[in-house]
Every structure is written in C-alpha cells, then in structure tokens.
Design a protein around this motif. Structure first.
Motif, PDB file in Angstrom:
ATOM      1  N   LEU A  13     117.042 -45.624  62.501  1.00  0.00           N
ATOM      2  CA  LEU A  13     117.789 -46.613  63.268  1.00  0.00           C
ATOM      3  C   LEU A  13     118.834 -47.299  62.399  1.00  0.00           C
ATOM      4  N   PHE A  14     118.471 -47.703  61.204  1.00  0.00           N
ATOM      5  CA  PHE A  14     119.414 -48.339  60.296  1.00  0.00           C
ATOM      6  C   PHE A  14     120.553 -47.377  59.959  1.00  0.00           C
ATOM      7  N   HIS A  15     120.204 -46.110  59.720  1.00  0.00           N
ATOM      8  CA  HIS A  15     121.200 -45.086  59.401  1.00  0.00           C
ATOM      9  C   HIS A  15     122.241 -44.971  60.514  1.00  0.00           C
ATOM     10  N   GLN A  16     121.787 -44.935  61.764  1.00  0.00           N
ATOM     11  CA  GLN A  16     122.704 -44.725  62.881  1.00  0.00           C
ATOM     12  C   GLN A  16     123.428 -46.005  63.295  1.00  0.00           C
ATOM     13  N   ALA A  17     122.759 -47.154  63.159  1.00  0.00           N
ATOM     14  CA  ALA A  17     123.322 -48.406  63.664  1.00  0.00           C
ATOM     15  C   ALA A  17     124.560 -48.842  62.895  1.00  0.00           C
ATOM     16  N   ILE A  18     124.638 -48.542  61.595  1.00  0.00           N
ATOM     17  CA  ILE A  18     125.831 -48.931  60.828  1.00  0.00           C
ATOM     18  C   ILE A  18     126.533 -47.713  60.247  1.00  0.00           C
ATOM     19  N   ASP A  19     126.464 -46.616  60.972  1.00  0.00           N
ATOM     20  CA  ASP A  19     127.203 -45.414  60.577  1.00  0.00           C
ATOM     21  C   ASP A  19     128.674 -45.621  60.931  1.00  0.00           C
ATOM     22  N   SER A  20     129.522 -45.696  59.931  1.00  0.00           N
ATOM     23  CA  SER A  20     130.942 -45.964  60.153  1.00  0.00           C
ATOM     24  C   SER A  20     131.748 -44.697  60.429  1.00  0.00           C
ATOM     25  N   ARG A  21     131.079 -43.545  60.521  1.00  0.00           N
ATOM     26  CA  ARG A  21     131.790 -42.281  60.709  1.00  0.00           C
ATOM     27  C   ARG A  21     131.856 -41.910  62.194  1.00  0.00           C
ATOM     28  N   PRO A  22     133.016 -41.557  62.725  1.00  0.00           N
ATOM     29  CA  PRO A  22     133.044 -40.928  64.048  1.00  0.00           C
ATOM     30  C   PRO A  22     132.427 -39.534  63.961  1.00  0.00           C
ATOM     31  N   PRO A  23     132.080 -38.925  65.093  1.00  0.00           N
ATOM     32  CA  PRO A  23     131.403 -37.619  65.074  1.00  0.00           C
ATOM     33  C   PRO A  23     132.140 -36.551  64.279  1.00  0.00           C
ATOM     34  N   GLU A  24     133.473 -36.557  64.326  1.00  0.00           N
ATOM     35  CA  GLU A  24     134.231 -35.533  63.611  1.00  0.00           C
ATOM     36  C   GLU A  24     134.010 -35.618  62.102  1.00  0.00           C
ATOM     37  N   MET A  25     133.939 -36.843  61.578  1.00  0.00           N
ATOM     38  CA  MET A  25     133.708 -36.995  60.140  1.00  0.00           C
ATOM     39  C   MET A  25     132.283 -36.623  59.767  1.00  0.00           C
ATOM     40  N   ARG A  26     131.331 -36.893  60.655  1.00  0.00           N
ATOM     41  CA  ARG A  26     129.958 -36.451  60.393  1.00  0.00           C
ATOM     42  C   ARG A  26     129.917 -34.930  60.326  1.00  0.00           C
ATOM     43  N   ALA A  27     130.639 -34.276  61.235  1.00  0.00           N
ATOM     44  CA  ALA A  27     130.653 -32.811  61.261  1.00  0.00           C
ATOM     45  C   ALA A  27     131.296 -32.237  59.997  1.00  0.00           C
ATOM     46  N   GLN A  28     132.205 -32.981  59.375  1.00  0.00           N
ATOM     47  CA  GLN A  28     132.858 -32.527  58.145  1.00  0.00           C
ATOM     48  C   GLN A  28     132.016 -32.798  56.904  1.00  0.00           C
ATOM     49  N   GLY A  29     130.890 -33.488  57.072  1.00  0.00           N
ATOM     50  CA  GLY A  29     130.028 -33.775  55.932  1.00  0.00           C
ATOM     51  C   GLY A  29     130.405 -35.021  55.163  1.00  0.00           C
ATOM     52  N   VAL A  30     131.218 -35.894  55.775  1.00  0.00           N
ATOM     53  CA  VAL A  30     131.540 -37.170  55.123  1.00  0.00           C
ATOM     54  C   VAL A  30     130.249 -37.969  54.958  1.00  0.00           C
ATOM     55  N   ARG A  31     130.093 -38.600  53.811  1.00  0.00           N
ATOM     56  CA  ARG A  31     128.821 -39.262  53.487  1.00  0.00           C
ATOM     57  C   ARG A  31     128.634 -40.532  54.314  1.00  0.00           C
ATOM     58  N   PRO A  32     127.402 -40.827  54.737  1.00  0.00           N
ATOM     59  CA  PRO A  32     127.130 -42.026  55.547  1.00  0.00           C
ATOM     60  C   PRO A  32     126.973 -43.260  54.678  1.00  0.00           C
ATOM     61  N   ARG A  33     127.137 -44.458  55.283  1.00  0.00           N
ATOM     62  CA  ARG A  33     126.962 -45.708  54.535  1.00  0.00           C
ATOM     63  C   ARG A  33     125.497 -45.930  54.167  1.00  0.00           C
ATOM     64  N   VAL A  34     124.578 -45.524  55.054  1.00  0.00           N
ATOM     65  CA  VAL A  34     123.148 -45.593  54.741  1.00  0.00           C
ATOM     66  C   VAL A  34     122.774 -44.232  54.176  1.00  0.00           C
ATOM     67  N   TRP A  35     122.388 -44.201  52.909  1.00  0.00           N
ATOM     68  CA  TRP A  35     122.445 -42.937  52.184  1.00  0.00           C
ATOM     69  C   TRP A  35     121.291 -42.803  51.221  1.00  0.00           C
ATOM     70  N   PHE A  36     120.627 -41.657  51.281  1.00  0.00           N
ATOM     71  CA  PHE A  36     119.593 -41.357  50.299  1.00  0.00           C
ATOM     72  C   PHE A  36     120.212 -40.907  48.978  1.00  0.00           C
ATOM     73  N   GLY A  37     121.390 -40.317  49.038  1.00  0.00           N
ATOM     74  CA  GLY A  37     122.029 -39.751  47.847  1.00  0.00           C
ATOM     75  C   GLY A  37     122.012 -38.248  47.897  1.00  0.00           C
ATOM     76  N   GLU A  38     122.581 -37.615  46.847  1.00  0.00           N
ATOM     77  CA  GLU A  38     122.632 -36.157  46.862  1.00  0.00           C
ATOM     78  C   GLU A  38     122.415 -35.531  45.483  1.00  0.00           C
ATOM     79  N   ARG A  39     122.092 -36.342  44.466  1.00  0.00           N
ATOM     80  CA  ARG A  39     121.889 -35.764  43.134  1.00  0.00           C
ATOM     81  C   ARG A  39     121.099 -36.741  42.269  1.00  0.00           C
ATOM     82  N   TRP A  40     120.439 -36.185  41.262  1.00  0.00           N
ATOM     83  CA  TRP A  40     119.844 -37.014  40.221  1.00  0.00           C
ATOM     84  C   TRP A  40     120.962 -37.574  39.360  1.00  0.00           C
TER      85      TRP A  40
END
Length: 491
Positions: A238-265
């Motif tokens: 819910l937190f991830h989706q509620a403050i997601d600043s990306r429109p659907p097109e940017m999500r489809a392009q893999g733009v990183r979300p504001r609520v984020w686990f990360g992607e690397r050590w």
C-alpha cells in the motif's frame, strides 16, 4: 521531512537551483566522508507511529487537539489527521537498555492515551487501522495542515499526472483510484535506528536488507485495508503504490519507484545518497535560503540541508541517515519496514531481533550477502510481506525453507549471540527472544490474530463494518494489557 517547508508549490527556477545544490552537496558529502571523524557509540533509537480512534473505533481526525494536550515534543504530527508519532530518545542497548526502552515506551503511551481521552480519542498501535473506509480517503480534512504534507501530496500528483492507483491482489482484491495520497496515511510503522561508523555502514545496511524478509514475516500486523483481506503486511504494498510518483508508462520502462527496496549491495553510504540524487527527481526542492536556515559554520560538520531533505523523500525500507549534530556528525541505518504494534512488549522484542541478528551478520567473516543475490533478498521480502509466517524463503546454506522454521532454527540463535556480544543482560535476551520463539512456533503474529478474529466475527453474524470495529475494540484491550500477541485469545 521532519521540518516544515515554506511553500506547497515550486517554480522551474527553484527546481533548477535545487538540482545544482544537490550535486554540490553530494560532492561535499563525498569529501567529508573521506576525512571526518564521526560519533561511533553504537546507540539505538526508535519511533512509533500511532492511530487515533473515536468511541466507535473509527479513525478520529483530531491529532492537533491530541498533541496540544500531550504537550511533549517527543510526539509529532504525521501526514494523516488521525496519526501521531512517538519518538523514544537515543539509548544504549547494553545492560538493561531493552527493559528501560519497554518501560519508557509504556509510560509515554499511557500518558498519550490519557491526554487523547481528554480530546475524545483513543490510541491504536497497528500497521493499518482496520476501520479505515473509502469515505475517509476523500474526506477534505484527512490531512494534517502542515505545508510539507500539502507540498508532498501536490508534488507526487504532479509527477504522476493522474490519480493514485491502488491495485492489490491478496486473499481479496482491491482496485481503487484516489485523488490524493491519502492511502499513505493508513500505513503506520515502527522505525528502528542503529548508529554506525562510515566504515561499518555498508555491512549494517546490507545485513538489514538480508534480514528484511524474515523480519517482516515475524512482525506482520497489517492484513486489512478498507475491509479487504490482502497481504499479511499490506502496508508494504500500500505504501509503495500510494506515493508512487510514476505514471504507468514510466513503470513499464523500469523507472525506479520512490518506495524502494533497492537493487544492489553497497560498499559505502555514499552509494545510496548518490543513487538518490542521480535517479530521483526532487519532490520538495527548497534551498536552505528558502527555509531561512543558517549556512554552514567553518570547522563544523556540513549541514547539507538539501541533500538531507531529498533523502527524506526517497522511501527506502532501510534508509541511510546523515546527522550533522552540533560538533560531531554521525551516521545511522533507519530500519523502516516494521508495522506498529501490537504491544510495547512485541515492539521491543522485534527490536531485539533486529539489533542482535544485524550485529552478527555485519561482523561475519563471510557475510550472507556475499552468498545471496540481491534479487533473492528482495523476493524474500515480498513473499514475507504477502504471506507472513506462512511464507517460504531462500537462505544460503539452507535452500528453500519455511520462514518460521528459519527464524526458530537459524535466526533466533544468531540474535541470541548478537545480543550477548552487545552486552545485553542474559535474562533480557532470554525474555525477548522467548517472545519471538513462541510467536514463530505458534504462527500467531498480529496479522494472523486479526485475520482469524475478523473471520470468526463475520462467521458469527457480524457484517464487515461491525466486525472491523469489534476487532479494533478487542485489539485495543489486548494492546493496553501488553500481553504478547501470540498469547492473545482468538474467538
């Protein structure tokens, strides 16, 4: 984000100047890290976000009135007018530190409850308040009146260019559009802090990421939203989706979300701040001068106002914190993935688990993250948020394993070792880890108790609204009794 801002909207010129200042601050931070002296006491801290309810167990939009009566700077507003935050002062974990934390939290909660009653409100520590309705999400008074909350809401909606979309599949499904970030206010958490040195930050953060899945499974306490049975820790999605600043097109392009686990050590705290600046547009582009804050003082740690403000708008589940202090700066990991509640005893037990396991992991000769793909840690986190103590995870040297079994056989012994090494009194180690062992073995965390109770109440003839209100009434009774959640009776 703890300080207010001067404006709810920003010009293009402000954004341009802010971007330049962020890049300058990043270079300053890099230079400062390489040669500065930092505090390294290993101290711990804790914050708890709380919900306010009325006599019918529904949300009470009275946080301003409640805070006026509490009259304690340790209590502050949150974005929702039915939320407040309680901060516990920095302490040391050694000796009786955990017991002192439990007693202190309990005393502060009792005081807040007494003052809230004067404003015709009550307090509930829970990840998502079960009695939140769709009507509340559109109530014009849902938000606290501070400018920073209005600015954050407007900035996220402007970046999206459209309404907020919720699409959550769980035991029930939820599809909903909202005209504001109001669903974010439903998410209330416990945030744990641990102070570390620059050289030790990367190992502490990596260890926190490894532990995130089992940690959230053990503590899950947010299974309902708008009456639906969703994830065991619905707050995560819910937190991830509620403050997601990306429109659907940017999500489809893999733009990183504001609520984020990360992607690397990582290898340094600088890695995270650099990612923040290079990948995330500013939501609150206020310069130090806009906020009428003082400039840096020669010979003292740089304040880095813009960099720290920007860091507060990138919502990592384990967030890096740079605090310039007065004469000597310090760094800490802010562990943000735990839900509030169910009781103070459970909160302190969850904290003991985190501090003990992370201590052992970060000092290991062959750290677990060297044997685990980062994507595996992320998948473990998502599975544990969905299924709680019923989840399956992958663990190096073990393979696929039920998370409750992993906790009992591997992680609780690790936590015990870590707490002893940290100097925690042996009786407290046994007490708090005993709470967690019994919780894992019984399978009853806060989420399981809520799911079983709501199902029984509805099977007994209550409609969904009645069941949610009765659930909250019973929850509050057990919460104030401070009986660990695995001992709560279910109907």
């Amino acid at each position: 984000m703890g300080d207010d801002v001067s404006s709810a909207t920003y010009s293009r010129q402000q954004r341009t100047r802010y971007r330049r200042r962020l890049m300058e601050s990043l270079e300053t931070f890099d230079r400062y890290l390489s040669g500065a002296t930092f505090q390294d006491t290993g101290s711990i801290g804790l914050e708890v976000e709380l919900n306010l309810v009325d006599a019918t167990s529904r949300p009470s939009l009275r946080n301003a009135s409640v805070l006026d009566r509490i009259a304690d700077p340790a209590f502050q507003t949150e974005i929702g007018a039915y939320n407040i935050e309680m901060n516990y002062p920095v302490t040391m974990i050694a000796g009786r530190g955990l017991a002192d934390m439990e007693a202190g939290l309990r005393a502060r909660l009792n005081h807040a409850e007494e003052r809230a009653a004067e404003a015709r409100a009550g307090i509930v520590m829970v990840g998502i308040l079960p009695t939140i309705t769709e009507q509340l999400l559109t109530d014009p008074d849902w938000m606290s009146p501070e400018t920073r909350y209005e600015a954050l809401n407007l900035s996220i909606l402007a970046a999206r260019g459209e309404d907020v979309q919720l699409d959550i599949q769980g035991e029930d499904d939820l599809q909903l559009y909202t005209e504001s970030v109001s669903p974010e206010a439903a998410c209330t958490s416990v945030q744990l802090h641990v102070q570390v040195s620059p050289s030790g930050f990367a190992s502490a953060w990596n260890a926190s990421q490894v532990l995130a899945g089992p940690q959230v499974a053990l503590a899950a306490n947010s299974p309902h939203f708008l009456g639906r049975r969703l994830w065991h820790e619905t707050r995560v999605v819910l937190f991830h989706q509620a403050i997601d600043s990306r429109p659907p097109e940017m999500r489809a392009q893999g733009v990183r979300p504001r609520v984020w686990f990360g992607e690397r050590w990582i290898t340094s705290i600088f890695d995270l701040f650099e990612e923040n600046v290079r990948w995330f547009p500013a939501l609150l582009p206020e310069l130090r001068e806009d906020r009428k804050l003082p400039p840096d003082v020669p010979g003292r740690p740089p304040r880095l106002h813009e960099l720290r403000l920007h860091n507060g708008t990138v919502y990592r589940w384990n967030r890096p914190i740079y605090d310039p202090g007065v004469d000597e700066a310090h760094l800490r990991v802010e562990n943000r993935l735990l839900p509030a509640g169910p009781t103070v005893a459970d909160i302190v037990a969850n904290a003991a688990f985190y501090y003990g396991v992370v201590h052992v992991m970060r000092h290991s000769d062959r750290p677990l993250w060297s044997r685990m793909a980062f994507s595996t840690a992320r998948e473990n986190f998502e599975q544990c948020a969905k299924y709680g103590l019923d989840a399956q995870v992958y663990w190096p040297g073990v393979g696929d394993v039920p998370v409750d079994e992993l906790i009992v056989r591997q992680l609780l012994p690790m936590a015990e070792t870590g707490l002893h090494q940290l100097g925690v009194d042996p009786d407290l180690v046994a007490h708090y880890l005993g709470i967690l062992r019994d919780r894992a073995k019984s399978g009853q965390n806060g989420a399981r108790w809520q799911l079983d109770t709501s199902a029984a109440l509805q099977a007994g003839g209550m409609d969904r609204d009645e069941a949610m209100r009765e659930l909250v009434r019973r929850y509050r009774k057990h919460m104030h009794a401070n009986l660990p959640v695995h001992e709560w009776p279910a109907p």
